[in-house]
Design a protein around this motif. Structure first.
Motif, PDB file in Angstrom:
ATOM      1  N   PHE A 104       5.713 -11.961  -3.694  1.00 36.58           N
ATOM      2  CA  PHE A 104       7.276 -12.275  -3.860  1.00 36.58           C
ATOM      3  C   PHE A 104       8.127 -11.595  -2.784  1.00 36.58           C
ATOM      4  CE2 PHE A 104       5.835 -12.096  -8.332  1.00 36.58           C
ATOM      5  CZ  PHE A 104       6.287 -13.343  -8.694  1.00 36.58           C
ATOM      6  N   VAL A 105       7.592 -10.564  -2.068  1.00 39.08           N
ATOM      7  CA  VAL A 105       8.211  -9.996  -0.867  1.00 39.08           C
ATOM      8  C   VAL A 105       7.339  -9.965   0.399  1.00 39.08           C
ATOM      9  CG1 VAL A 105       9.839  -8.698  -2.247  1.00 39.08           C
ATOM     10  CG2 VAL A 105       7.599  -7.785  -1.615  1.00 39.08           C
ATOM     11  N   SER A 106       7.913  -9.511   1.556  1.00 35.14           N
ATOM     12  CA  SER A 106       7.012  -9.957   3.019  1.00 35.14           C
ATOM     13  C   SER A 106       5.727  -8.999   2.561  1.00 35.14           C
ATOM     14  CB  SER A 106       7.777  -9.359   3.977  1.00 35.14           C
ATOM     15  OG  SER A 106       8.133  -8.141   3.835  1.00 35.14           O
ATOM     16  N   ASN A 107       4.813  -9.541   3.457  1.00 40.10           N
ATOM     17  CA  ASN A 107       3.445  -8.649   3.407  1.00 40.10           C
ATOM     18  C   ASN A 107       3.626  -7.208   4.000  1.00 40.10           C
ATOM     19  OD1 ASN A 107       3.234  -9.698   5.928  1.00 40.10           O
ATOM     20  ND2 ASN A 107       1.681 -10.983   5.559  1.00 40.10           N
ATOM     21  N   THR A 108       4.310  -7.342   4.998  1.00 41.28           N
ATOM     22  CA  THR A 108       4.715  -6.014   5.687  1.00 41.28           C
ATOM     23  C   THR A 108       5.473  -5.096   4.849  1.00 41.28           C
ATOM     24  OG1 THR A 108       4.779  -7.402   7.878  1.00 41.28           O
ATOM     25  CG2 THR A 108       5.674  -5.109   7.905  1.00 41.28           C
ATOM     26  N   GLY A 109       6.386  -5.499   4.289  1.00 36.15           N
ATOM     27  CA  GLY A 109       7.151  -4.447   3.377  1.00 36.15           C
ATOM     28  C   GLY A 109       6.454  -4.126   2.237  1.00 36.15           C
ATOM     29  N   THR A 110       5.544  -4.695   1.912  1.00 40.38           N
ATOM     30  CA  THR A 110       4.579  -4.477   0.622  1.00 40.38           C
ATOM     31  C   THR A 110       3.815  -3.226   0.937  1.00 40.38           C
ATOM     32  OG1 THR A 110       4.630  -6.709  -0.227  1.00 40.38           O
ATOM     33  CG2 THR A 110       2.844  -5.278  -1.040  1.00 40.38           C
ATOM     34  N   VAL A 111       3.116  -3.562   2.329  1.00 34.35           N
ATOM     35  CA  VAL A 111       2.044  -2.433   2.716  1.00 34.35           C
ATOM     36  C   VAL A 111       3.101  -1.098   2.924  1.00 34.35           C
ATOM     37  CG1 VAL A 111       0.742  -1.678   4.682  1.00 34.35           C
ATOM     38  CG2 VAL A 111       0.597  -4.124   3.569  1.00 34.35           C
ATOM     39  N   ALA A 112       4.246  -1.398   3.659  1.00 33.36           N
ATOM     40  CA  ALA A 112       5.202  -0.003   3.690  1.00 33.36           C
ATOM     41  C   ALA A 112       5.230   0.522   2.607  1.00 33.36           C
ATOM     42  CB  ALA A 112       6.200  -0.469   4.709  1.00 33.36           C
ATOM     43  N   LEU A 113       5.609  -0.134   1.600  1.00 30.68           N
ATOM     44  CA  LEU A 113       5.982   0.514   0.107  1.00 30.68           C
ATOM     45  C   LEU A 113       5.016   1.309  -0.307  1.00 30.68           C
ATOM     46  CD1 LEU A 113       7.664   0.672  -2.546  1.00 30.68           C
ATOM     47  CD2 LEU A 113       6.384  -1.372  -3.102  1.00 30.68           C
ATOM     48  N   MET A 114       3.440   0.713  -0.282  1.00 23.66           N
ATOM     49  CA  MET A 114       2.667   0.955  -0.881  1.00 23.66           C
ATOM     50  C   MET A 114       1.632   2.057  -0.298  1.00 23.66           C
ATOM     51  SD  MET A 114       1.972  -0.586  -3.699  1.00 23.66           S
ATOM     52  CE  MET A 114       0.535  -0.345  -4.329  1.00 23.66           C
ATOM     53  N   LEU A 115       1.853   2.176   1.138  1.00 20.54           N
ATOM     54  CA  LEU A 115       1.095   3.190   1.856  1.00 20.54           C
ATOM     55  C   LEU A 115       1.374   4.630   1.238  1.00 20.54           C
ATOM     56  CD1 LEU A 115       1.176   2.397   5.789  1.00 20.54           C
ATOM     57  CD2 LEU A 115      -0.541   3.238   4.694  1.00 20.54           C
ATOM     58  N   PRO A 116       2.283   5.230   1.168  1.00 19.37           N
ATOM     59  CA  PRO A 116       2.505   6.514   0.595  1.00 19.37           C
ATOM     60  C   PRO A 116       1.744   6.893  -0.724  1.00 19.37           C
ATOM     61  CG  PRO A 116       4.622   5.752   0.932  1.00 19.37           C
ATOM     62  CD  PRO A 116       3.590   4.739   1.558  1.00 19.37           C
ATOM     63  N   ILE A 117       2.051   5.749  -1.633  1.00 18.84           N
ATOM     64  CA  ILE A 117       1.633   5.802  -2.793  1.00 18.84           C
ATOM     65  C   ILE A 117       0.048   5.715  -2.981  1.00 18.84           C
ATOM     66  CG2 ILE A 117       1.568   4.739  -5.187  1.00 18.84           C
ATOM     67  CD1 ILE A 117       4.322   3.453  -4.510  1.00 18.84           C
ATOM     68  N   VAL A 118      -0.557   4.892  -2.096  1.00 20.70           N
ATOM     69  CA  VAL A 118      -2.109   4.693  -1.930  1.00 20.70           C
ATOM     70  C   VAL A 118      -2.748   6.081  -1.469  1.00 20.70           C
ATOM     71  CG1 VAL A 118      -3.980   3.512  -0.991  1.00 20.70           C
ATOM     72  CG2 VAL A 118      -2.032   2.197  -2.183  1.00 20.70           C
ATOM     73  N   VAL A 119      -1.969   6.672  -0.527  1.00 23.12           N
ATOM     74  CA  VAL A 119      -2.782   7.879   0.051  1.00 23.12           C
ATOM     75  C   VAL A 119      -2.566   8.933  -0.955  1.00 23.12           C
ATOM     76  CG1 VAL A 119      -2.235   9.746   1.877  1.00 23.12           C
ATOM     77  CG2 VAL A 119      -2.077   7.136   2.464  1.00 23.12           C
TER      78      VAL A 119
END
Length: 621
Positions: A104-119
């Protein structure tokens, strides 16, 4: 026709070369098409009024509001907690949650959102984050295949179908393809990530179950080896002068991180040391202890010329106690900041970044391609994907999270990174997003999709899901918008001059005799190969008219051929530079180019083989 093909070839060359921005290359191609009278000015500028371009602008704004309200972060972090301590469950949930958001949203924004959570989640599960970050980037692209608005190539083939008089695709026409992409991705990446993405030295970290603490970051960036304490004596030239007057960075190429000063309080239960960030207007006093970062030779020169005291590692800062010095930041913290691909800091020197002036944090080091830049930082230009080590108060570091369009804070301590703030506007953003999707899904609602997106973007601003209109504009990736708007008329030029017919006829004549499946494979892998060198959007714009013409020449349905273009353009994993998400995780995961080849290339080939057989089943010839 010859001129058009030359312009097309030159555009492809400069896209691959990468020295000139892709939007500038596209605009130059557009101007040449006008100058050679291949297109009229009206035809050349038609891309800027195209519904695809307008929809993309609105979708960037809607996606930005979803991120800024904390809605996506809240949902994703709560779902990921379901994994518990299971490494396999965490891997699968990361892939599924990322793909769901990426739909539903841009893949770049998705990765930016998920990065700190996944780490944060990876460290909790005692697993190296590098095992998850590359699959995270790949999953964001896979999820984009699930809906009409998930990725720009989907909108490109929709435009090609409507332009040729065919029935358009619905919002969820892509969903079966997206589900298959995610399923194949999970199956293939589970073993590949385990084999290739966990390095030997990181396996040791797993066993020790160490969090990426402040001391870990200090060790990683060699802060301890380059950090010195300097005392200000009574008759020192520094007494009474501010740091801006002293210009220590300019004269000695050293950085003053912080100043520790004995507190005036008489309460024995209160702290006896004041810590303060070394601001430009900070006036130094006798007895101050300066924490200086830089080469020892330069520190010696600083001490000798200004009558300072170079403290040894056993001299305490207060009283006559003697303690062993350790890298103890106390109230001051350090964290890693990863630059976004479209950050305004790209190609700007560290001294011009504004980190100290705007956010009161210092840049201590840069990690780039597995190497660490620790000296002469002030004149070093920052690149896309750089990881910056910053230092400041925890409160100031937390403020950096407000600029998610510019960078992602990924190196905070576990407790800080795991925090999720739910903004009171999150339910409003969710309601607007759902209404937009409903308006686009149901044909009975008399609202065109482009109008639904524009209304949703306006509501996000008017209801306060974005702070102001300026914030809305910042969420838009203008390079992508101009690239698509300028390249869409290229397909018109190819059709007007007959170039697309010539290229598609060549494909049909060489592969058509072997049947439509082989022709489909030829188009798929041609697109897949080209996407490794230029953006997926540009590839889709160039190949969509050729695939359409090839289908018409063969006398079969164009739907599987156009789906082959959009899937191949989006499923490019063999290079860190093929998509922004791939580049974004490179520094954070400490990946090399060969890591992408080892993991991404097999996945890309397997995905292509599966799609060649699946697409004709979903969309018959």
């Amino acid at each position: 026709m010859t001129v058009t093909l030359i312009i097309l070839a030159l555009s492809a060359f400069f896209f691959v070369n990468g020295k000139i921005r892709s939007d500038v290359v596209a605009l130059c191609a557009l101007v040449l098409l006008i100058l050679f009278n291949i297109l009229t000015p009206e035809e050349a500028l038609s891309g800027f009024s195209n519904s695809i371009v307008i929809m993309m602008i609105g979708l960037f704004v809607v996606g930005g509001a979803i991120f800024q309200t904390g809605l996506a972060k809240m949902i994703s972090s709560k779902i990921l907690k379901l994994a518990g301590d299971s490494e396999l469950k965490l891997f699968i949930l990361i892939m599924l949650v990322t793909a769901a958001i990426g739909a539903f949203v841009s893949n770049t924004g998705t990765v930016a959102l998920m990065l700190p959570i996944v780490v944060s989640m990876a460290v909790s599960a005692k697993v190296s984050p590098s095992r998850y970050l590359m699959p995270l980037a790949f999953a964001s692209s896979m999820g984009g295949m699930a809906t009409l608005i998930g990725t720009p190539p989907n909108l490109v083939i929709q435009n090609a179908l409507l332009g040729a008089g065919y029935e358009g695709l619905s919002f969820f026409s892509f969903t079966p393809v997206g589900i298959i992409c995610v399923f194949v991705g999970i199956i293939v990446l589970i073993p590949l990530s385990k084999i290739f993405l966990v390095k030997k030295d990181e396996k040791k970290i797993e066993k020790k179950a160490r969090n990426k603490s402040v001391k870990d970051l200090a060790y990683e960036y060699q802060i301890a080896q380059n950090l010195f304490r300097v005392g200000v004596k009574k008759n020192s030239l520094f007494c009474g002068k501010t740091l801006v007057e002293l210009n220590i960075t300019g004269k000695y190429n050293l950085t003053i991180l912080e100043i520790r000063r004995e507190s005036n309080t008489q309460n024995p239960f209160m702290k006896t040391i004041d810590q303060r960030l070394a601001g430009p207007d900070t006036a130094l006093q006798e007895g101050d202890v300066l924490y200086v970062l830089g080469q020892f030779a330069q520190v010696e020169v600083l001490v000798g010329e200004n009558h300072l005291d170079l403290l040894d590692t056993h001299t305490a800062e207060v009283s006559d106690k003697h303690v062993k010095q350790d890298v103890n930041f106390g109230e001051m913290g350090i964290a890693e900041v990863l630059l976004m691909p479209n950050s305004q800091l790209i190609n700007r020197a560290v001294k011009d970044s504004g980190f100290r002036e705007k956010y009161r944090v210092n840049v201590l080091g840069i990690q780039r391609g597995g190497k660490y830049i620790l000296q002469d930082l002030k004149d070093e230009k920052m690149h896309s994907g750089d990881a910056l080590l910053v230092q400041g108060t925890w409160q100031d570091i937390a403020r950096l999270n407000e600029m998610q369009s510019e960078w992602v804070v990924v190196g905070q301590p576990l407790a800080e990174a795991a925090k999720v703030t739910l903004d009171h506007k999150a339910p409003v953003a969710a309601a607007i997003m759902l209404l937009m999707i409903v308006a686009m899904v149901f044909d009975s609602i008399p609202i065109p999709p482009v109008a639904a997106v524009i209304v949703a973007a306006l509501l996000m601003v008017l209801t306060g899901c974005l702070r102001n209109v300026e914030d809305a504009y910042k969420t838009i990736n203008w390079e992508s918008i101009v690239l698509i708007a300028a390249m869409l008329p290229m397909s018109l030029a190819l059709e007007k001059t007959g170039a697309s017919s010539v290229i598609s006829s060549g494909l049909v004549n060489s592969l058509g005799g072997f049947g439509p499946v082989i022709l489909l494979a030829g188009i798929y892998f041609t697109t897949s190969l080209l996407t490794m060198f230029i953006s997926n959007t540009a590839t889709a714009v160039l190949l969509a008219p050729i695939a359409m013409q090839a289908a018409i020449n063969t006398g079969v349905s164009p739907y599987p051929f156009l789906f082959a273009v959009t899937v191949a353009a989006s499923m490019c994993f063999a290079s860190p530079f093929s998509t922004p998400p791939n580049a974004l995780v490179m520094s954070a995961g400490k990946y090399t180019f060969m890591d992408y080849v080892k993991v991404g290339l097999p996945l890309q080939i397997i995905m292509g083989i599966v799609m060649i057989f699946i697409l004709p089943l979903l969309f018959p010839f």
